[in-house]
Design an enzyme around this catalytic site. Structure first.
Site, PDB file in Angstrom:
ATOM      1  CG  ASN A 153     -44.537 -76.167  84.451  1.00 50.76           C
ATOM      2  OD1 ASN A 153     -44.061 -75.092  83.801  1.00 50.76           O
ATOM      3  ND2 ASN A 153     -44.830 -76.242  85.658  1.00 50.76           N
ATOM      4  N   PRO A 177     -37.940 -69.820  74.959  1.00 49.98           N
ATOM      5  CG  PRO A 177     -39.292 -70.851  73.206  1.00 49.98           C
ATOM      6  CD  PRO A 177     -38.167 -70.105  73.696  1.00 49.98           C
ATOM      7  CD  GLU A 252     -45.258 -69.120  88.753  1.00 50.03           C
ATOM      8  OE1 GLU A 252     -44.606 -69.994  89.443  1.00 50.03           O
ATOM      9  OE2 GLU A 252     -45.804 -69.509  87.606  1.00 50.03           O
ATOM     10  CB  CYS A 286     -44.880 -73.374  90.464  1.00 54.55           C
ATOM     11  SG  CYS A 286     -43.760 -73.616  89.089  1.00 54.55           S
ATOM     12  CD  GLU A 380     -41.484 -76.306  92.936  1.00 50.88           C
ATOM     13  OE1 GLU A 380     -40.378 -75.859  92.574  1.00 50.88           O
ATOM     14  OE2 GLU A 380     -42.616 -76.002  92.445  1.00 50.88           O
ATOM     15  CD  GLU A 457     -46.636 -64.773  84.836  1.00 51.47           C
ATOM     16  OE1 GLU A 457     -46.853 -66.073  85.292  1.00 51.47           O
ATOM     17  OE2 GLU A 457     -46.010 -64.482  84.140  1.00 51.47           O
TER      18      GLU A 457
HETATM   19  C1  SIN Z   1     -46.918 -73.179  86.832  1.00 51.41           C
HETATM   20  O1  SIN Z   1     -46.632 -74.559  87.488  1.00 51.41           O
HETATM   21  O2  SIN Z   1     -45.995 -72.467  86.917  1.00 51.41           O
HETATM   22  C2  SIN Z   1     -48.116 -72.814  86.406  1.00 51.41           C
HETATM   23  C3  SIN Z   1     -49.254 -73.622  87.196  1.00 51.41           C
HETATM   24  C4  SIN Z   1     -50.740 -73.218  86.727  1.00 51.41           C
HETATM   25  O3  SIN Z   1     -51.020 -72.096  85.888  1.00 51.41           O
HETATM   26  O4  SIN Z   1     -51.624 -73.494  87.231  1.00 51.41           O
END
Ligand code: SIN
Length: 480
Positions: A153, A177, A252, A286, A380, A457
């Protein structure tokens, strides 16, 4: 749409434009056409990549932080120099509108720049001694070979958010990746080489057999750390697989972000915040608002204003200048979103707008009369669907927001400073956007609590994830 000649030149030998045995196709999600073929790496190739990273580690970690910083800065400059080609590449392999992918490149580069600077600040401490003649000290050292398993994403920034701190700390890396978006990773690798990164410091392993490659990365004792961004079920599996070799972990994982709107919210700001948080990347982040939890007194006007604004979004191929919603990543994603909308409608939700797929695209959707029993309360969505739940009191709103095993990001809109501080403290999340729908930056710690993961992160915390602390007690020094 096909790759441009500038993109093909950047990718060089890492891709083929015609089918080859042992190479897999990379698709454009907007039209399902093949963009290029990429080598399918095996478990043995993964072990070779780990060996290369292991061999490169002593020299790379032995460089001064300043020397590593200089190479990182060159990498950052090259990424920004190729911003146009890279933005269009992300649009082609991931689908996101071109306006957003320019942001993805600068967001990605911002992590390289930030950690190029932070490399020089991996400070230890001197601790006042407990006995005469002693000197007590901590130093921070690079952990070793790190594995990064990254999602589709954000195919640039999710790599740079992991790899830049690793390199800054003195670690070497093997990146796996997503098979949906290997081209962005390969361009990053090519540019890192051009920046002067020594052989073996970054290695990319591409494969459609994620479980097989993940199995090698998590079990090999030479890998000292795994950083993963992806779903909670896969994160749990990788966590377990890393236990026998006791790797350090950053995870994450999934989110189920609540977006609380209180009666006293500034309604236009709340609608714009919801629009940015929910529909960015067609809802495929996310930290996207997953449950819009709106207080009764403002519910109807908020629903009407949000619907009006979502109606203005343009569902188009991402390379068209006016596109604001691109395709979803693949057919499976479309089917999942449709299933969640159908389930909600069956249980009484009203479709204010959207609710349908157009081939690989999904309409910007607003649902009202939504309730706890619907699957989308616990799932989600990862699509451009905003379900509007209703609440009466502050306590009830907070309880609904926290009623999930996830704890990545949460949002709330209120003009009452007391309420803002109370709610921010009570939300069980790693990140809170208070009157703010866009919270991600390179300078702040990104990460979750509960089943949304471990570690942070970005920011100063992001560098610590790749360092181990060594305490040294110097004795017998005499009076010092
Ligand atoms: C993610 O969806 O894992 C990252 C989203 C973001 O860095 O804003």
């Amino acid at each position: 749409m096909k790759l441009t000649s500038a993109q093909v030149a950047l990718l060089g030998e890492t891709i083929s434009l015609t089918p080859r045995a042992g190479w897999f196709p990379v698709y454009n999600p907007a039209d399902a056409g093949v963009l290029a073929y990429v080598q399918e790496h095996t478990a043995d190739d993964t072990r070779t990549a780990i060996a290369a990273a292991d061999k490169a580690f002593p020299a790379w970690s032995g460089k001064t932080a300043k020397d590593r910083s200089i190479i990182l800065k060159k990498w950052n400059d090259l990424v920004l120099k190729h911003k146009e080609e890279m933005a269009l590449l992300v649009t082609l392999e991931q689908g996101r509108p071109i306006k957003e992918t320019h942001g993805e490149v600068t967001y990605g580069a911002s992590f390289i720049e930030w950690f190029a600077e932070e490399a020089k600040r991996a400070y230890g401490r001197t601790i006042p001694a407990t006995l005469p003649g002693k000197h007590l000290q901590t130093i921070k050292q690079a952990i070793g070979v790190c594995a990064a398993i990254t999602p589709w994403n954000f195919p640039i920034s999710m790599i740079t958010r992991k790899v830049s701190p690793a390199l800054a700390a003195g670690c070497t890396v093997v990146i796996k990746p997503s098979e949906e978006t290997p081209l962005s990773a390969l361009v990053l690798l090519q540019l890192a080489k051009q920046a002067g990164l020594p052989e073996g410091v970054i290695n990319v392993v591409n494969s459609t057999k994620a479980a097989e490659i993940g199995g090698v990365l998590t079990s090999d004792p030479r890998v000292k750390k795994l950083s993963f961004t992806g779903s909670t079920p896969v994160g749990k599996l990788l966590y377990a697989q890393c236990a026998p070799t006791m790797k350090k972990l950053s995870m994450e994982l999934g989110g189920n972000a609540p977006f609380l709107v209180f009666d006293d919210a500034e309604i236009d700001a709340a609608v714009e915040g919801a629009l940015a948080s929910k529909y960015r990347n067609s809802g495929q982040t996310c930290v996207c608002a997953n449950r819009l939890i709106v207080q009764s007194g403002i519910y109807d006007s908020f629903a009407a204003r949000l619907t009006e604004r979502v109606r203005e979004l343009k569902l188009e191929e991402g390379w068209k200048e006016d596109a604001t919603l691109g395709p979803l990543i693949n057919r499976k994603a479309i089917d999942k979103v449709q299933h969640l909308v159908d389930d909600a409608v069956k249980k009484g939700a009203h479709v204010e707008l959207g609710g349908k797929a157009h081939d690989l695209f999904y309409e910007g959707t607003v649902l009202t009369n939504v309730s706890r029993e619907m699957e989308l309360f616990d799932t989600e969505i990862f699509g451009p669907v905003a379900p509007l739940f209703r609440f009466e009191t502050e306590e009830e709103g907070i309880a609904m927001a926290n009623d999930t095993p996830f704890g990545l990001a949460a949002y709330a809109y209120t003009r009452d400073i007391g309420r803002a501080m109370r709610v921010a403290a009570k939300l069980q999340y790693g990140m809170v956007g208070m009157n703010d729908g866009l919270i991600s930056t390179e300078v702040t710690p990104f990460g979750g609590v509960k089943e949304s993961g471990l570690g942070r992160e970005g920011a100063v915390e992001g560098l610590e994830e790749y360092l181990s602390i060594k305490y040294i007690s110097y004795g017998g020094l005499g009076a010092i």
